[in-house]
Scaffold this motif. Structure first.
Motif, short mmCIF file in Angstrom:
data_model
loop_
_atom_site.label_atom_id
_atom_site.label_comp_id
_atom_site.label_asym_id
_atom_site.label_seq_id
_atom_site.Cartn_x
_atom_site.Cartn_y
_atom_site.Cartn_z
N GLY A 201 61.46 60.23 38.84
CA GLY A 201 62.36 61.06 38.05
C GLY A 201 62.34 60.67 36.58
O GLY A 201 62.38 61.52 35.69
N PHE A 206 63.78 63.02 33.78
CA PHE A 206 65.10 63.20 34.37
C PHE A 206 65.38 62.05 35.34
O PHE A 206 65.19 62.18 36.54
CB PHE A 206 65.18 64.55 35.11
CG PHE A 206 65.11 65.74 34.20
CD1 PHE A 206 66.25 66.26 33.64
CD2 PHE A 206 63.88 66.30 33.89
CE1 PHE A 206 66.19 67.35 32.79
CE2 PHE A 206 63.80 67.39 33.04
CZ PHE A 206 64.96 67.92 32.48
N THR A 208 66.97 59.60 37.90
CA THR A 208 67.94 59.91 38.95
C THR A 208 68.46 58.64 39.60
O THR A 208 67.78 57.62 39.66
CB THR A 208 67.31 60.79 40.05
OG1 THR A 208 66.15 60.11 40.60
CG2 THR A 208 66.90 62.15 39.51
N HIS A 259 70.93 63.32 38.94
CA HIS A 259 70.70 63.15 37.51
C HIS A 259 72.01 63.43 36.79
O HIS A 259 72.55 64.54 36.86
CB HIS A 259 69.60 64.10 37.01
CG HIS A 259 69.46 64.10 35.51
ND1 HIS A 259 69.00 63.01 34.81
CD2 HIS A 259 69.75 65.06 34.58
CE1 HIS A 259 68.99 63.29 33.51
NE2 HIS A 259 69.44 64.53 33.35
#
Length: 315
Positions: A201, A206, A208, A259
């Protein structure tokens, strides 16, 4: 005020005896459970309010091979019961000895002698004891003999029937967390410790927080708008995926990947409570990581807009 937790029925302190207690599993602590507790308090407002429940859930004990199904684990259940004014939670270990205990012995040994209850309440379909040999009628008869008050509370119902944990599980598995929240009285949340993932991620832009579902029910797989309660009490907006990541296809079990929007900080090892508000889209496979990255950005924007609208309307 947080309820006092007693993880057994023997050696109960004097100040915890003489309560009015509701009996049941209380998975989810939904509006039907609140209805039961309010009825009990209305019947005996002079007594302290308590709950007699079990850990693990009897179904987990008898059918360990079943997929996880819990709406709330013990800590979450205690917090939810505390919020409803419960002063004492008697959390009885459900083990081989308890499963073999007759209904008669459960009433006399546990409820009467062990806990010293003065009043009990249950739903009309409450069953207990070895092979579910006791029911509400049996409990009422024995309670009267032991000079314990008894209230049998009719279920809280709507046009769909009685409120129940089973009904809420079905709503979550079908992808309707908003409707589940209406029956719970609050959004459904998954509480767990953030584990190290594969950092994919972060590479996608992004990062997470990865939280195993553990013994929690697996809701419909897909992407959700969520709010996350941090250990310090702050609540943070986010977007989360529940599932097995079909684009990456790492073969791992389903999990929650969250996220937190505009968040900076290290969450590893911390306990998060992630409330699911709405299912934005179902889980699906993308052609590659670029397509996945673009979709994640779109999901984050959709979640942000949804949560801002929710905050404005007081939802």
């Amino acid at each position: 005020m947080r309820a006092h937790l007693h993880t057994g029925w023997r050696h109960i302190p004097t100040e915890a005896r003489g309560m009015a207690a509701a009996l049941g599993n209380f998975d989810g602590v939904h509006l039907g459970h609140a209805h039961l507790l309010h009825a009990l308090h209305g019947a005996r407002p002079d007594l302290g309010l308590a709950v007699v429940t079990f850990e693990p859930h009897p179904r987990e004990f008898f059918r360990p091979q079943d997929p996880p199904f819990r709406l709330t684990l013990a800590d979450e259940r205690l917090a939810a019961l505390s919020a409803l004014g419960v002063r004492h939670v008697f959390q009885i270990p459900f083990d081989a000895a308890l499963s073999a205990m007759t209904a008669e012995r459960f009433v006399t040994d546990v409820l009467h002698e062990g806990l010293g209850l003065r009043h009990v309440a249950c739903g009309v379909d409450f069953a207990f004891g070895h092979r579910r040999g006791g029911n509400a009628a049996f409990l009422a008869e024995r309670a009267e003999e032991l000079e314990i008050g008894m209230t049998v509370v009719p279920p809280l119902t709507d046009e769909g029937g009685p409120f129940s944990s089973t009904r809420i599980r079905r709503l979550l598995q079908d992808g309707y967390p908003e409707r589940a929240a209406e029956e719970l009285g609050h959004p459904w949340a998954i509480r767990g410790v953030v584990h190290h993932g594969d950092k994919r991620g972060r590479l996608l832009g992004f990062p997470t927080a990865n939280v195993p579902l553990g013994r929690h029910l697996e809701p419909a797989r897909g992407v959700y708008a969520v709010t996350v309660r941090l250990p310090d009490g702050r609540t943070w907006p986010g977007v989360a995926n529940v599932g097995r990541r079909p684009t990456i296809n790492d073969g791992q079990e389903s999990r929650l990947e969250v996220h937190l929007l505009d968040f900076e900080g290290d969450l590893y090892g911390q306990t998060l409570s992630t409330a699911l508000h709405t299912l934005l889209r179902e889980e699906r496979r993308f052609a590659g990581l670029d397509a996945l990255k673009a979709q994640i950005a779109a999901d984050a924007a959709t979640a942000r807009a949804y949560l801002e609208r929710l905050a404005r309307t007081g939802g």
